[in-house]
Design an enzyme around this catalytic site. Sequence first.
Site, short mmCIF file in Angstrom:
data_model
loop_
_atom_site.label_atom_id
_atom_site.label_comp_id
_atom_site.label_asym_id
_atom_site.label_seq_id
_atom_site.Cartn_x
_atom_site.Cartn_y
_atom_site.Cartn_z
N ARG A 52 0.71 -1.22 0.02
CA ARG A 52 0.02 -0.07 -0.02
C ARG A 52 0.79 1.21 0.01
NH1 ARG A 52 -4.59 -0.43 4.25
NH2 ARG A 52 -4.07 -2.58 3.85
N GLU A 135 -9.46 -21.36 -2.97
CA GLU A 135 -9.66 -22.47 -1.96
C GLU A 135 -9.31 -21.79 -0.55
OE1 GLU A 135 -10.49 -25.18 -0.65
OE2 GLU A 135 -9.64 -26.33 -2.54
N GLU A 196 -11.06 -11.08 17.74
CA GLU A 196 -10.34 -9.63 17.57
C GLU A 196 -10.80 -8.83 18.73
OE1 GLU A 196 -9.27 -8.64 14.50
OE2 GLU A 196 -9.48 -10.43 13.17
N ASP A 207 -19.12 -13.25 9.05
CA ASP A 207 -17.81 -13.94 8.48
C ASP A 207 -18.52 -15.36 7.88
OD1 ASP A 207 -14.86 -14.63 8.21
OD2 ASP A 207 -15.66 -16.44 9.24
N LYS A 211 -19.02 -17.13 3.95
CA LYS A 211 -18.70 -18.36 3.57
C LYS A 211 -19.70 -19.34 2.95
CE LYS A 211 -14.55 -18.00 6.38
NZ LYS A 211 -13.94 -18.13 7.86
#
Lengths: 438, 438
Positions: A52, A135, A196, A207, A211
């Site tokens: 970045r 994957e 977290e 999350d 998925k």
Amino acid sequence: MTPEPSPTRPVRVALLGAGVVGGAVARLLTEHADDMRARVGGSLEIVGIAVRRAGRDRSDLGLDPSLFTTDADELVTRADVVVEVIGGIEPARSLILRAMEHGASVVTANKALLAEDGPTLYDAAAEHGVDLYYEAAVAGAIPLLRPLRESLAGDEVRTVLGIVNGTTNYVLDKMDTTGAGFADAVEQAQALGYAEADPTADVEGFDAAAKAAILASLAFHTRVSGVDVHREGITEVTAADIAAAREMDCVVKLLAICERTDAGVSVRVHPAMIPRSHPLAGVREAFNAVFVEADAAGQLMFYGRGAGGDPTASAVLGDIVAVARHRVGGGLGPGESTYADLPVLEMGQAVTRYHISLDVEDRSGVLAQVAAAFAEHDVSIETVRQQLVPGTASQSARANLIIVTHTATDAALSSTVERLRTLDVVRGVNSLMRVEGS
Amino acid sequence: MTPEPSPTRPVRVALLGAGVVGGAVARLLTEHADDMRARVGGSLEIVGIAVRRAGRDRSDLGLDPSLFTTDADELVTRADVVVEVIGGIEPARSLILRAMEHGASVVTANKALLAEDGPTLYDAAAEHGVDLYYEAAVAGAIPLLRPLRESLAGDEVRTVLGIVNGTTNYVLDKMDTTGAGFADAVEQAQALGYAEADPTADVEGFDAAAKAAILASLAFHTRVSGVDVHREGITEVTAADIAAAREMDCVVKLLAICERTDAGVSVRVHPAMIPRSHPLAGVREAFNAVFVEADAAGQLMFYGRGAGGDPTASAVLGDIVAVARHRVGGGLGPGESTYADLPVLEMGQAVTRYHISLDVEDRSGVLAQVAAAFAEHDVSIETVRQQLVPGTASQSARANLIIVTHTATDAALSSTVERLRTLDVVRGVNSLMRVEGS
């Protein structure tokens, strides 16, 4: 125009991102260069790493500093394979699309992007005739997408039940095993780095929902976005729920559920009780697992680490090999590449542990004699337990000695047992078995 | 000369063998023809099925009788993909080599042949530039070889621990759960069709040893034959051994173990104790599982049915798709093929079960009112359990009602709960959770 990659011209790999996963990918690509070359049928060359900000050139990776660039837009135009491990929607999406327009195949670990806008990427890959592999986006290191896409290609998947978020599985596992409440379990997970500081994305199921969308798309070969997924997190799960599950001989897991019915597909994420006898019930701590039911294959389960730099990088590397192999024109079975020809060891050289149950005289000095037999062969004892054999008082007293060894060569262990059999104080060997998996 | 397969010229598939697996392959190829075409990028055509004797033409499969032939030597010369499900060493080996010489790729489920003479086949495939796939040879339906070969291609496998024989796992599981001796457990397995009348190949570990050789070859990319494998069966495992394992909080499994050490590879099959907390310990009945430890990926496990016509055929079909896709010139990612575009259902349409714990008044008529709320919404109750809440005698008496439903739509279940909340006799909902996986 640059020629196609070939056994002589290396496959040019561009990395977007040099964080935990990107760094691990760069390191493994370098460390396993020979093995990768053998499997791809040609060598791989890192042509650039986009970061970045200038100066973030990860000198710890031991790579040529000139490889680092802040101009990702330019980098993706001169690669055969672009590996996107930046995460997030933008600029990841634009860079991936740009890479494909310039003829590069793409490997990504970006579940958020795939869940939000997967079809755009799939269509672009088809349009430009390039590969798109991901994957690492679901269940980290667990080879899952390739089996769903390829191995079950001639079968029909009915149901996918997944534990796809390690944080929530850790929290629910602690609540189950220690009786902790939700808040305490989250604190434990944070202390160990499994959660977290702001655990919202995990505990609210965001999350897992991303998925679930990717899993459903692949399993049923249809298009499901993150917004299609019904989502409930685990913040409402109480110690009472866990106790209620226990009474049912069940355990509570946050499941990503994809079902195919005659009416369509159902895709949802919510906590659910599952029987303790179910293979998913044994998935502990921060591990992930995906349970699949297919018409012909029946029940399958895939288990492993769902996150972490190295596990994710392992999945990314597997994809790089597949994509690069197509580039080189390969795609052959296992016969094509060079073999390691490693020596095959004798059984005596195998390193293992023994569990030995001995029938011995119950008198002083027995343990010393037995211990000496182990020491003679350099076998170290981990535990010894002595049990009196009941009902032998009238005869000469007998006992069982139960010995578990530390690891040693099978030859040393088997010589030790031979020696034990010759001792007067040993009346017999009741049971002898190797111990593995610990 | 026949042109290469293309989107217009079908991929010609020859089947060698029309037994349980061969029949299932032929049936699935026909049933899933559309899906296979989408995944391959071209259609598949069965051009012949070799049977041992004329007249064995499996009319139950509904295939054109003219497809059946006893001339396998001729059949393999006119196919793009030869599927060998005869088993045994000869004539399988000669036919496979002949097929490769004539340019056909080969899919086989023949573990005995691969373990005895795999390198000859791998070399022939490389020499003739064809594919050799054999997913079905180890652990039946479990996608295992492709992950080991491809997904972990950029990683280094350290250890493989496999439960690769369903018969012996069934026998050991029964010994563990029922306390049965070896002979009784084998009889039970035979009665249920999990063991052959002559169980030698299974219980003496021959079958597992062949699979261990294949696993080690793939995992370590080296050459291991069945004769290199140290083999001990389970015939000597006694009820006392099982009990000893239990005392150690272990379970006894017949393991195929492949280890990579600095000195070389160790490949062996023997019974061993493993801790009950190990993922392999939960592998029950006739299921198979393979546990892998790799440097970067960490611990992985693959679980499923190791045998049976349909599971094995599922693995064979996955291989046929992979091989045929290479023939058509594909090898693309998931973007290339047509999508099913299935409707995504609302959460209310999902079919599930509820576990509901209610805080209710303890007086007559309560259960009737609660049951009526379920009946109103057509939700059927599986079990009701009532628990008195201790220490409420001085106040108005209270109880917990714990209700588990049969499956119903989530909409019906959630309306039922809404209704329950309005009942005077219901003081509150303590816990509400879906039940899955049963």
